[in-house]
Design a protein around this motif. Structure first.
Motif, mmCIF file in Angstrom:
data_model
loop_
_atom_site.group_PDB
_atom_site.id
_atom_site.type_symbol
_atom_site.label_atom_id
_atom_site.label_comp_id
_atom_site.label_asym_id
_atom_site.label_seq_id
_atom_site.Cartn_x
_atom_site.Cartn_y
_atom_site.Cartn_z
ATOM 1 N N ARG A 103 0.819 -1.199 0.000
ATOM 2 C CA ARG A 103 0.000 0.000 0.000
ATOM 3 C C ARG A 103 0.862 1.262 0.000
ATOM 4 N NH1 ARG A 103 -3.823 1.638 3.908
ATOM 5 N NH2 ARG A 103 -2.447 0.834 5.489
ATOM 6 N N MET A 104 2.064 1.165 0.576
ATOM 7 C CA MET A 104 2.942 2.337 0.671
ATOM 8 C C MET A 104 4.322 1.940 0.179
ATOM 9 S SD MET A 104 1.792 3.493 4.454
ATOM 10 C CE MET A 104 0.053 3.511 4.890
ATOM 11 N N GLU A 105 4.375 1.708 -1.140
ATOM 12 C CA GLU A 105 5.561 1.099 -1.703
ATOM 13 C C GLU A 105 6.811 1.956 -1.546
ATOM 14 O OE1 GLU A 105 6.383 -1.175 -5.821
ATOM 15 O OE2 GLU A 105 4.290 -0.556 -5.471
ATOM 16 N N ARG A 106 6.682 3.249 -1.883
ATOM 17 C CA ARG A 106 7.868 4.115 -1.822
ATOM 18 C C ARG A 106 8.324 4.292 -0.384
ATOM 19 N NH1 ARG A 106 6.858 9.670 -3.898
ATOM 20 N NH2 ARG A 106 4.733 9.278 -3.164
ATOM 21 N N LEU A 107 7.339 4.561 0.504
ATOM 22 C CA LEU A 107 7.690 4.832 1.898
ATOM 23 C C LEU A 107 8.318 3.608 2.567
ATOM 24 C CD1 LEU A 107 7.507 7.180 3.952
ATOM 25 C CD2 LEU A 107 5.383 6.163 4.789
ATOM 26 N N SER A 108 7.833 2.412 2.200
ATOM 27 C CA SER A 108 8.348 1.208 2.855
ATOM 28 C C SER A 108 9.798 0.932 2.449
ATOM 29 C CB SER A 108 7.453 0.003 2.549
ATOM 30 O OG SER A 108 7.519 -0.290 1.178
ATOM 31 N N ARG A 109 10.240 1.520 1.321
ATOM 32 C CA ARG A 109 11.636 1.331 0.895
ATOM 33 C C ARG A 109 12.552 2.420 1.436
ATOM 34 N NH1 ARG A 109 9.491 -0.051 -4.373
ATOM 35 N NH2 ARG A 109 9.955 2.083 -4.987
ATOM 36 N N ASP A 110 11.955 3.456 2.043
ATOM 37 C CA ASP A 110 12.720 4.605 2.549
ATOM 38 C C ASP A 110 13.426 4.201 3.851
ATOM 39 O OD1 ASP A 110 13.484 7.039 3.806
ATOM 40 O OD2 ASP A 110 11.976 8.100 2.603
ATOM 41 N N LYS A 111 14.756 4.382 3.905
ATOM 42 C CA LYS A 111 15.476 3.900 5.097
ATOM 43 C C LYS A 111 15.162 4.750 6.336
ATOM 44 C CE LYS A 111 19.837 6.446 4.326
ATOM 45 N NZ LYS A 111 19.197 7.617 4.927
ATOM 46 N N ASN A 112 14.582 5.918 6.146
ATOM 47 C CA ASN A 112 14.198 6.739 7.304
ATOM 48 C C ASN A 112 12.741 6.539 7.721
ATOM 49 O OD1 ASN A 112 16.586 8.053 8.092
ATOM 50 N ND2 ASN A 112 16.482 9.305 6.220
ATOM 51 N N ALA A 113 12.117 5.534 7.097
ATOM 52 C CA ALA A 113 10.728 5.237 7.477
ATOM 53 C C ALA A 113 10.631 3.810 8.009
ATOM 54 C CB ALA A 113 9.801 5.415 6.279
ATOM 55 N N PHE A 114 9.675 3.612 8.892
ATOM 56 C CA PHE A 114 9.451 2.288 9.486
ATOM 57 C C PHE A 114 7.946 2.065 9.523
ATOM 58 C CE2 PHE A 114 8.475 -0.289 13.238
ATOM 59 C CZ PHE A 114 9.326 -1.375 13.089
ATOM 60 N N ILE A 115 7.478 1.039 8.799
ATOM 61 C CA ILE A 115 6.031 0.786 8.734
ATOM 62 C C ILE A 115 5.736 -0.534 9.431
ATOM 63 C CG2 ILE A 115 4.030 0.425 7.236
ATOM 64 C CD1 ILE A 115 5.433 2.066 5.109
ATOM 65 N N ARG A 116 4.806 -0.487 10.343
ATOM 66 C CA ARG A 116 4.473 -1.698 11.095
ATOM 67 C C ARG A 116 2.992 -2.006 10.913
ATOM 68 N NH1 ARG A 116 7.211 -5.805 14.065
ATOM 69 N NH2 ARG A 116 5.569 -6.800 15.283
ATOM 70 N N PRO A 117 2.667 -3.182 10.366
ATOM 71 C CA PRO A 117 1.246 -3.507 10.196
ATOM 72 C C PRO A 117 0.559 -3.687 11.549
ATOM 73 C CG PRO A 117 2.667 -5.151 9.148
ATOM 74 C CD PRO A 117 3.546 -4.263 9.956
ATOM 75 N N SER A 118 -0.764 -3.575 11.531
ATOM 76 C CA SER A 118 -1.559 -3.819 12.729
ATOM 77 C C SER A 118 -1.608 -5.315 13.004
ATOM 78 C CB SER A 118 -2.972 -3.287 12.505
ATOM 79 O OG SER A 118 -3.782 -3.576 13.604
ATOM 80 N N PRO A 119 -1.381 -5.717 14.243
ATOM 81 C CA PRO A 119 -1.412 -7.152 14.548
ATOM 82 C C PRO A 119 -2.841 -7.617 14.755
ATOM 83 C CG PRO A 119 -1.021 -5.942 16.541
ATOM 84 C CD PRO A 119 -1.215 -4.917 15.451
ATOM 85 N N SER A 120 -3.044 -8.917 14.743
ATOM 86 C CA SER A 120 -4.344 -9.426 15.150
ATOM 87 C C SER A 120 -4.344 -9.487 16.669
ATOM 88 C CB SER A 120 -4.583 -10.812 14.559
ATOM 89 O OG SER A 120 -3.541 -11.676 14.924
ATOM 90 N N GLN A 121 -5.416 -9.040 17.272
ATOM 91 C CA GLN A 121 -5.484 -8.960 18.728
ATOM 92 C C GLN A 121 -6.851 -9.393 19.190
ATOM 93 O OE1 GLN A 121 -3.807 -8.117 21.450
ATOM 94 N NE2 GLN A 121 -1.809 -7.616 20.589
ATOM 95 N N SER A 122 -6.944 -9.769 20.435
ATOM 96 C CA SER A 122 -8.216 -10.295 20.922
ATOM 97 C C SER A 122 -9.210 -9.200 21.289
ATOM 98 C CB SER A 122 -7.979 -11.205 22.112
ATOM 99 O OG SER A 122 -7.258 -10.507 23.098
ATOM 100 N N HIS A 123 -8.739 -8.043 21.679
ATOM 101 C CA HIS A 123 -9.680 -6.976 22.035
ATOM 102 C C HIS A 123 -9.009 -5.608 21.869
ATOM 103 C CE1 HIS A 123 -7.806 -6.253 26.053
ATOM 104 N NE2 HIS A 123 -7.414 -7.487 25.849
#
Lengths: 328, 328
Positions: A103-123
């Motif tokens: 979804r954020m191809e350019r930003l995810s390749r940027d070494k000054n950016a860090f993208i973390r997906p949302s985890p699955s959680q119980s609540h």
């Protein structure tokens, strides 16, 4: 890797250590929780602070495009940017709004950016703690800006607003009727409303929508944490990268004013206190719904109460006795 | 008077015993609570049921006049009528919306009516339990109709709706703008909307208002517990005692249909289960706010969290350990 080593690497800006630490705070295992608490306690004295920017917007409003364009602009300014997500649907489906970084191809390749997906959680309570703690880890790791995004379903906007220094709403250009559909409670916690897609054919609609929101914001009661002119509505084009640096300037103006007036630190202090109390409350209530003998007894007694075999109060006292408590 | 004697007298319709029993369920003392639980358990098998009618209306809408006229009409039909109040403000001020019975002078002298003022209580959860239990006592004492009134501030309407078989909104004649101000959630839990003051100069406005509400109710999603034509809006005059017997007929039509379809019993079963679970939840959370060492520790740790001396999660774990729990 020991917790001390992990802490050192995070402080040195090691991305892999940061990713592993976030996995640790996301874990539901008791030993992981103890390690997570130790890690956060080790990092706490470093005192590094990033700017926490909350961003909410419904699907289709261009949230990914906005975060990518806005994030790229910030990294071009030399800032380090982390992106986290609070996904209310993941609590149910195990799905993820940031499941792939495509979804954020350019930003995810940027070494000054860090993208973390949302985890699955119980609540949602668990999602909130994980996000709060992930924010703390990103700050210790030296990120200057932490973007926390949500699709804004149910309570997730409130969760994000209670984690953020600034809370922004990303909106689509819309007619007057749709404008009325914005939940009033959400307008009241917004610091800025950004009307996206101010490009091409939609530009005049976006401009009108922005004026409508500006008018609606003026009708709200003035909040002590806002300087003159805030909360503010602006129009931007994430696609054409227009208006983004102006939006960033406005965010800085607002943040600087709040820092000078003491509102910034006060909000963080109140948020920390809120999350402490909320974690105690949620854990107390989780005793009733966690699979096990207490939950089973709740269901059995609930059935007896429903059929009139016992009274609600007598049944409540039995459960509370099981939990080592007297009924009040 | 022993609990057994008290139970016998209540079953025999002794008003003084009923009043004493309600005082008992209102008490916060642990020994009184144990006695109250025993009393309710003794009375439970009698199986007497009254019709529980919830009534909400803002101040000035003519609630007292309505209850007096409506109650007098019911006692004239040979029915025994109890009036209870849920007063959200009493939780804060210790005040009472039924503080003196002079508001309903004729009804309070009627030997087939029983009026009980709202007590001062520490929290709405306590008010809810007291009201539920007072309802059960009135039913055991042979009352046919139990009117439960509230001014409808904050959550009190939900509390009353969760105690009642029927939930009615009493409204004033009003213009279109005011109509929009009715909380949508309230419309959705109403079984009937009664527009009062359909007399004198206000009569045409009341008729128009009733039509407006009827239109608004038609826009709501059909609920399985409603026969054709419900929820319904009607106009009444409590002052001139007009429309009250028609309103009572409609309430009976609705109730009979729900009894036949099984909705009546199902709603009571669900309500009993809800109050059981709610009492457990409220008692668990009350540990944190009841004056004492846990509350003091909450405040001290809250201060440390706010100033960054510890993390929300570490502080939460400390409180939970004090309460004999592990953090989740």
């Amino acid at each position: 890797m020991t917790i001390t080593e992990m802490a050192e690497r995070i402080l040195a800006g090691d991305r892999r250590a940061l990713a592993r630490a976030i996995t640790l705070v996301e874990s539901g295992r008791a030993d992981h929780r103890a390690q997570a608490t130790e890690l956060l306690e080790t990092l706490r004295p470093c005192g590094r602070q990033g700017l926490r920017i909350g961003l909410s917007g419904t699907p289709g409003v261009g949230k990914s495009t906005f975060i990518e364009s806005f994030g790229m602009m910030l990294t071009a300014l030399g800032l380090r940017v982390a992106v986290l997500a609070v996904d209310p649907s993941s609590a149910r489906s195990g799905g993820s709004i940031l499941g792939d970084k495509t979804r954020m191809e350019r930003l995810s390749r940027d070494k000054n950016a860090f993208i973390r997906p949302s985890p699955s959680q119980s609540h949602l309570g668990g999602v909130a703690r994980r996000t709060r703690e992930a924010v703390a880890l990103c700050e210790a790791s030296g990120f200057d800006v932490i973007l926390i995004e949500t699709v804004g379903v149910g309570q997730s906007e409130t969760v994000v607003a209670e984690i953020s220094d600034l809370f922004n709403l990303l909106m689509a250009p819309a007619g007057g009727d749709e404008l009325q559909g914005v939940k009033r409670g959400i307008m009241e916690i917004a610091d800025m409303i950004l009307v996206n897609k101010a490009d091409g054919e939609l530009k005049p609609v976006a401009t009108r929508t922005q004026a409508d929101y500006a008018g609606a914001l003026r009708l709200l009661r003035k909040r002590p944490q806002d300087p003159e002119g805030f909360p503010k509505a602006m129009s931007v084009s994430a696609l054409e990268e227009n208006g983004l640096s102006t939006a960033w300037e406005e965010m800085q103006t607002l943040t600087n004013w709040r820092r000078e007036q003491g509102h910034f630190d006060r909000r963080r202090a109140e948020q920390a206190r809120y999350w402490f109390e909320e974690e105690v409350r949620q854990t107390l209530l989780a005793q009733l719904t966690t699979p096990g003998p207490v939950k089973d007894r709740m269901q059995a007694l609930g059935g007896q109460v429903a059929t009139g075999q016992t009274t609600p109060s007598a049944a409540a006292q039995e459960i509370l006795k099981t939990l080592g408590m007297e009924s009040g």
